[in-house]
Design an enzyme around this catalytic site. Structure first.
Site, PDB file in Angstrom:
ATOM      1  N   THR A  83      -4.323   0.729  -3.263  1.00  0.00           N
ATOM      2  CA  THR A  83      -5.056   1.984  -3.433  1.00  0.00           C
ATOM      3  C   THR A  83      -5.150   2.318  -4.917  1.00  0.00           C
ATOM      4  O   THR A  83      -4.138   2.269  -5.618  1.00  0.00           O
ATOM      5  CB  THR A  83      -4.325   3.117  -2.688  1.00  0.00           C
ATOM      6  OG1 THR A  83      -4.293   2.821  -1.285  1.00  0.00           O
ATOM      7  CG2 THR A  83      -5.051   4.448  -2.886  1.00  0.00           C
TER       8      THR A  83
ATOM      9  N   LYS B  41       1.911   4.690  -0.960  1.00  0.00           N
ATOM     10  CA  LYS B  41       1.208   5.863  -1.485  1.00  0.00           C
ATOM     11  C   LYS B  41       1.667   7.094  -0.700  1.00  0.00           C
ATOM     12  O   LYS B  41       2.319   6.956   0.349  1.00  0.00           O
ATOM     13  CB  LYS B  41      -0.309   5.676  -1.371  1.00  0.00           C
ATOM     14  CG  LYS B  41      -0.811   5.419   0.038  1.00  0.00           C
ATOM     15  CD  LYS B  41      -2.303   5.126   0.041  1.00  0.00           C
ATOM     16  CE  LYS B  41      -2.807   4.792   1.451  1.00  0.00           C
ATOM     17  NZ  LYS B  41      -4.251   4.484   1.442  1.00  0.00           N
TER      18      LYS B  41
ATOM     19  N   ASN C 167       1.476   7.468   3.138  1.00  0.00           N
ATOM     20  CA  ASN C 167       2.307   6.592   3.957  1.00  0.00           C
ATOM     21  C   ASN C 167       3.790   6.955   3.904  1.00  0.00           C
ATOM     22  O   ASN C 167       4.637   6.157   4.305  1.00  0.00           O
ATOM     23  CB  ASN C 167       2.120   5.135   3.513  1.00  0.00           C
ATOM     24  CG  ASN C 167       0.703   4.656   3.758  1.00  0.00           C
ATOM     25  OD1 ASN C 167       0.002   5.192   4.599  1.00  0.00           O
ATOM     26  ND2 ASN C 167       0.274   3.653   3.017  1.00  0.00           N
TER      27      ASN C 167
ATOM     28  N   ASP D  23       0.829  -1.202   0.000  1.00  0.00           N
ATOM     29  CA  ASP D  23       0.000   0.000   0.000  1.00  0.00           C
ATOM     30  C   ASP D  23       0.864   1.253   0.000  1.00  0.00           C
ATOM     31  O   ASP D  23       0.620   2.195   0.758  1.00  0.00           O
ATOM     32  CB  ASP D  23      -0.939   0.008   1.203  1.00  0.00           C
ATOM     33  CG  ASP D  23      -2.096   1.000   1.032  1.00  0.00           C
ATOM     34  OD1 ASP D  23      -2.426   1.332  -0.134  1.00  0.00           O
ATOM     35  OD2 ASP D  23      -2.662   1.440   2.049  1.00  0.00           O
TER      36      ASP D  23
ATOM     37  N   ASP E 278       2.610   2.910   7.971  1.00  0.00           N
ATOM     38  CA  ASP E 278       1.360   2.191   7.741  1.00  0.00           C
ATOM     39  C   ASP E 278       1.575   0.840   7.043  1.00  0.00           C
ATOM     40  O   ASP E 278       1.528   0.740   5.817  1.00  0.00           O
ATOM     41  CB  ASP E 278       0.386   3.040   6.944  1.00  0.00           C
ATOM     42  CG  ASP E 278      -1.026   2.435   6.953  1.00  0.00           C
ATOM     43  OD1 ASP E 278      -1.190   1.279   7.409  1.00  0.00           O
ATOM     44  OD2 ASP E 278      -1.969   3.121   6.518  1.00  0.00           O
TER      45      ASP E 278
END
Length: 290
Positions: A132, A94, A97, A92, A113
């Site tokens: 995401t 992105k 994070n 994840d 995260d």
């Protein structure tokens, strides 16, 4: 975090995240210091990050250069390499994070995260669809088995945005966005890429490859001529596009958060009156069927 209100899968994910963070020790990964448990709650004592999100800090700059993007991307790549060497896939990656340690000019970026992270020491391939929109790798969207290289794709999307101010794939409709990602066709449009070095463009092109077999590992990315080189150019004009993208991203996240809160409230209202069908419950069912 209240364990009594968590779904079983969310509680399992939290346990996994805590274990992963407990085992990781890297200067560019947000540190988990301690965990405390009560009968109902679990408390995480995390490293304090006061510098804010990476994109938020960059758009505040008055002057922006290719070398600045290279510095942050090198740090992120090293953190990812450490994760991969320890059999952990983030899944994840992105802007939300990626956090700066403090507000100074010398603050470093740290990866945060690990809620969707996966330990894959025994089984190197994964199947769960997660990530995401905009940053998710095409093999996940194709429903194929995938490995560490999904992080490389997400890393490449972030690199692209840092250099020009907008993503390589974009559409307000997720279905069309996913079609673009699965095709993997992108451009370096003028004038936003005119000043960007050839090495930087090659760096992006080498990673945004649909076939993961042909996509480099993060360790190979760290050896690319652009990351180890010193090519530089003025990217200040692209800050305007990055500000626009960052504002739109934050607005969308806020709307998504409000929608999630509304769905949770409707679900709680249904639980409080299980024998009395309500308009809220009917709405929730309708939404799930769409």
């Amino acid at each position: 975090m209240n364990l009594t209100t968590m779904k079983a899968e969310d509680a399992d994910a939290l346990e996994t995240e805590m274990q992963i963070l407990h085992d990781l020790e890297h200067p560019n990964i947000v540190k988990l210091y301690e965990t405390y448990r009560s009968k109902k709650n679990v408390y995480l004592v995390m490293e304090l990050m006061t510098g804010g999100e990476m994109f938020d800090r960059i758009v505040e700059k008055e002057h922006y250069e290719e070398s600045m993007a290279r510095r942050d991307l090198t740090v992120i790549a090293r953190a990812l390499e450490y994760c991969h060497q320890n059999y952990i896939v983030h899944r994840d990656l992105k802007p939300e994070n990626l956090l700066y340690s403090d507000n100074t000019d010398n603050a470093i970026v740290k990866l945060a995260d690990f809620g969707l992270a996966k330990v894959c020491k025994e089984e190197p391939f994964m199947k769960t669809a997660c990530g995401t929109p905009g940053y998710v790798a095409p093999e996940i969207l194709h429903g194929e088995r995938y490995d560490y290289k999904v992080d490389v794709w997400s890393f490449a999307v972030i690199a692209y945005i840092l250099l020009c101010g907008f993503p390589p794939f974009y559409h307000p409709n997720n279905a069309e966005l996913f079609r673009q990602i699965k095709r993997g066709k992108f451009e370096f449009p003028s004038p936003f890429w005119d000043n960007v070095s050839k090495d930087a463009k090659d760096f992006i092109s080498s990673m945004l490859v649909v076939n993961p077999v042909e996509r480099p590992t993060i360790s190979q990315c760290l050896k690319h001529p652009w990351l180890v080189g010193d090519s530089n150019s003025n990217l200040t004009p692209n800050l305007t596009k990055l500000k626009e993208y960052n504002a739109a991203r934050k607005f969308k996240n806020a709307v998504t958060g409000i929608q999630a809160l509304q769905r949770m409230r409707r679900s709680l209202a249904t639980l409080e009156k299980p024998d009395e069908p309500s308009p809220a419950a009917e709405t929730a069912v309708a939404e799930s069927e769409e």
